[in-house]
Design an enzyme around this catalytic site. Structure first.
Site, mmCIF file in Angstrom:
data_model
loop_
_atom_site.group_PDB
_atom_site.id
_atom_site.type_symbol
_atom_site.label_atom_id
_atom_site.label_comp_id
_atom_site.label_asym_id
_atom_site.label_seq_id
_atom_site.Cartn_x
_atom_site.Cartn_y
_atom_site.Cartn_z
ATOM 1 N N SER A 236 0.488 -1.260 0.124
ATOM 2 C CA SER A 236 0.012 0.176 0.261
ATOM 3 C C SER A 236 1.195 1.578 -0.194
ATOM 4 O O SER A 236 0.557 2.284 -0.403
ATOM 5 C CB SER A 236 -0.646 0.019 1.102
ATOM 6 O OG SER A 236 -1.464 -0.643 1.037
ATOM 7 N N ASP B 88 -6.702 -8.552 4.696
ATOM 8 C CA ASP B 88 -5.797 -9.211 3.446
ATOM 9 C C ASP B 88 -5.404 -10.074 4.485
ATOM 10 O O ASP B 88 -4.388 -10.727 3.603
ATOM 11 C CB ASP B 88 -4.732 -7.998 2.777
ATOM 12 C CG ASP B 88 -5.011 -7.216 1.857
ATOM 13 O OD1 ASP B 88 -6.258 -7.064 1.515
ATOM 14 O OD2 ASP B 88 -4.833 -6.326 2.284
ATOM 15 N N LYS C 125 -12.714 -9.383 -3.596
ATOM 16 C CA LYS C 125 -10.902 -9.532 -3.359
ATOM 17 C C LYS C 125 -10.144 -10.160 -4.670
ATOM 18 O O LYS C 125 -10.942 -10.717 -5.793
ATOM 19 C CB LYS C 125 -10.259 -9.446 -2.036
ATOM 20 C CG LYS C 125 -10.908 -8.789 -0.563
ATOM 21 C CD LYS C 125 -9.793 -7.924 -1.334
ATOM 22 C CE LYS C 125 -9.994 -6.691 0.461
ATOM 23 N NZ LYS C 125 -10.078 -5.092 0.255
ATOM 24 N N ARG D 175 -2.471 -14.440 -2.434
ATOM 25 C CA ARG D 175 -2.635 -14.158 -1.150
ATOM 26 C C ARG D 175 -2.422 -15.525 -0.609
ATOM 27 O O ARG D 175 -2.524 -16.414 0.342
ATOM 28 C CB ARG D 175 -3.629 -13.059 -0.120
ATOM 29 C CG ARG D 175 -2.690 -12.026 0.104
ATOM 30 C CD ARG D 175 -2.948 -11.194 1.123
ATOM 31 N NE ARG D 175 -2.592 -9.926 0.782
ATOM 32 C CZ ARG D 175 -1.577 -8.982 0.679
ATOM 33 N NH1 ARG D 175 -0.559 -9.307 1.541
ATOM 34 N NH2 ARG D 175 -1.251 -7.619 0.474
HETATM 35 C C1 S3P Z 1 -5.636 -1.399 -0.490
HETATM 36 C C2 S3P Z 1 -6.759 -1.306 0.021
HETATM 37 C C3 S3P Z 1 -7.236 -2.533 0.761
HETATM 38 C C4 S3P Z 1 -6.714 -4.011 0.495
HETATM 39 C C5 S3P Z 1 -5.982 -3.591 0.122
HETATM 40 C C6 S3P Z 1 -4.800 -2.789 -0.203
HETATM 41 C C7 S3P Z 1 -4.857 0.435 -0.846
HETATM 42 O O1 S3P Z 1 -8.994 -2.752 -0.093
HETATM 43 O O2 S3P Z 1 -6.980 -5.632 1.096
HETATM 44 O O3 S3P Z 1 -4.657 -4.889 -0.573
HETATM 45 O O4 S3P Z 1 -3.345 -0.131 -0.191
HETATM 46 O O5 S3P Z 1 -5.420 1.390 -0.104
HETATM 47 P P1 S3P Z 1 -10.049 -2.197 -0.244
HETATM 48 O O6 S3P Z 1 -10.014 -0.679 0.103
HETATM 49 O O7 S3P Z 1 -11.010 -2.354 -1.640
HETATM 50 O O8 S3P Z 1 -10.000 -2.265 1.372
#
Ligand code: S3P
Length: 428
Positions: free
Chosen positions: A23, A315, A342, A388
């Site tokens: 992220s 995640d 997901k 994952r």
């Molecule tokens: C992420 C937010 C999450 C997560 C993804 C990365 C991000 O998703 O599941 O792997 O970097 O902002 P969501 O915002 O859809 O919950």
């Protein structure tokens, strides 16, 4: 079925340096491309997802250079972005797709974003709706919900949004559009999702106000290039936290892991299950806390994971489900319907995968119920192209009696390109 055979291990030890946070790497690249001046990123994640973000930036005319995990981005502001000559391909990455749409909503040209087979099934109306309300023109399949999605950006008006799901991708897309909008833009979420965007934008000089689940940004902000040191990804560390808890012998140290409180649900859940995890050498760099995690074997007990814990470990649920299979008693995961949208429908794919390995697991509309057992026999499991799942099944293999053959293990490249090498190393 072929696949990568992961054989059981009885002990492990030493230090594992997990790669940079996914992220945070996406955001460092994107904000660097939006900023004025140079942004220097260290410990950038070389996973396929973050490389997709870098490629999209190049198509917009942003110049950058990369040497191993170091990236230099020479930002000239969003005004310098040019209409790309081709479709922007986000690959498997929801973050690239949704954050790019937000960042581009204020650009006066037309773009088309697309992704792989999995990404083309994932809901985008959650970002296209608010961006349309702010003034962007957007078209996509199935009522502007599915990629490919075409957008013509333009003059945006700030708005106040209330989202129905806690999602950092929705929140971030709106904030990024808000920077380019007239007036104030705010987002209120039902529960707090990861706040890397808010923290990093402040580092880039943008006035982002946040209180509990409400975030506000004023239009017209200017980003100034920064140095960003990316911490190790706790979502990648999660695999070793589970392995280190359930292996029979040994102790593992995981240095420089990000411990932002919006991401540490995995630590809380495992500790509630009885895990022996210690948090050492805490430090905060670039607005993101990090620490060394030490994990030792422990007898885990089943638990309930629900409510505001879910966005803090969303995640990590595939690998937590593996931990639950080897814990004493039942584990109940609920309030996690987001898992269905997901990279795969992770309620269905995790439960089916566990069942294939002989675990008693049951699908619920918004989660799963798992009966813990003393041992995991092993067998065959497929990643179904979901990174994952690939890694969760590999951990199951290391903890099994007879090993697990993981079909399409290469999917791990999306977030952890060296995973198999590390596993082979720890397995001796
Ligand atoms: C992420 C937010 C999450 C997560 C993804 C990365 C991000 O998703 O599941 O792997 O970097 O902002 P969501 O915002 O859809 O919950």
């Amino acid at each position: 079925m072929g696949g990568e055979f992961i054989k059981p291990i009885a002990k492990l030890g030493g230090q594992i340096r997990v790669p940079g946070d996914k992220s945070i790497s996406h955001r460092a690249a994107l904000f660097g491309g939006m900023a004025h001046g140079e942004t220097h990123v260290t410990n950038f994640l070389l996973g396929q997802d973050c490389l997709s973000t870098l490629r999209c930036l190049k198509q917009l005319g942003v110049s950058w250079e990369r040497k191993d995990t170091e990236v230099w981005i020479r930002g000239e502001g969003m005004e310098s972005w040019q209409e790309p000559a081709d479709v922007l391909d986000a690959g498997n990455s929801g973050t690239t797709f949704r954050l790019m749409l937000g960042a581009l909503a204020g650009s006066p040209f037309t773009i088309t974003m697309n992704g792989d087979e999995s990404l083309r099934t994932r809901p985008m109306r959650r970002v296209t709706d608010p961006l349309k309300q702010m003034g962007a023109q957007i078209m996509g399949r199935q009522g502007d919900n599915l990629a490919p999605i075409t957008m013509r950006g333009g003059q945006l008006e700030g708005q106040a949004f209330k989202t129905s799901v806690a999602s950092a991708q929705i929140k971030s897309a709106i904030i990024l559009a808000g920077i380019r909008a007239k007036g104030e833009t705010s987002v209120e979420e039902p529960l707090l999702s990861r706040d890397h965007t808010e923290r990093m934008l402040r580092g880039f000089g943008v006035d982002v106000q946040s209180r509990n689940t409400l975030v506000k940004v004023q239009g017209g902000g200017r980003l100034q290039g920064q140095g960003v040191s990316v911490p190790g990804d706790i979502s990648s560390a999660a695999f070793f936290l589970v392995l280190g808890s359930l292996v029979r012998q040994g102790e593992i140290f995981l240095p420089n892991v990000g411990i932002n409180p919006t991401r540490t649900g995995i630590l809380d859940a495992l500790m509630a299950m009885g895990a022996d995890i210690e948090i050492l050498d805490e430090a905060e760099i670039c607005g993101e806390p990090r620490a060394t995690l030490r994990v030792r074997p422990a007898q885990l007990r089943g638990t309930e994971i629900s409510g505001d814990m879910i966005p803090r470990l969303i995640d990590e649920i595939p690998v937590l489900a593996v931990a639950a299979s080897l814990a004493e008693g039942e584990t109940l995961i609920k309030d996690a319907a987001e898992l269905r949208v997901k990279e795969t429908d992770r309620i269905s794919t995790v439960v089916k995968g566990l069942q294939a390995l002989g675990v008693k697991a049951e699908e619920l509309p918004d989660g799963m119920r798992i009966q813990g057992q003393r041992t995991l026999l092993g067998g065959q499991a497929s990643s179904l192209g979901d990174h994952r799942l690939a890694m969760a099944w590999a951990i199951a293999g290391l903890l099994s009696q007879e090993g697990v053959s993981v079909e399409n293990m290469a999917a791990a490249d999306v977030s952890y390109p060296d995973f198999l090498t590390v596993i082979k190393k720890v397995a001796g």
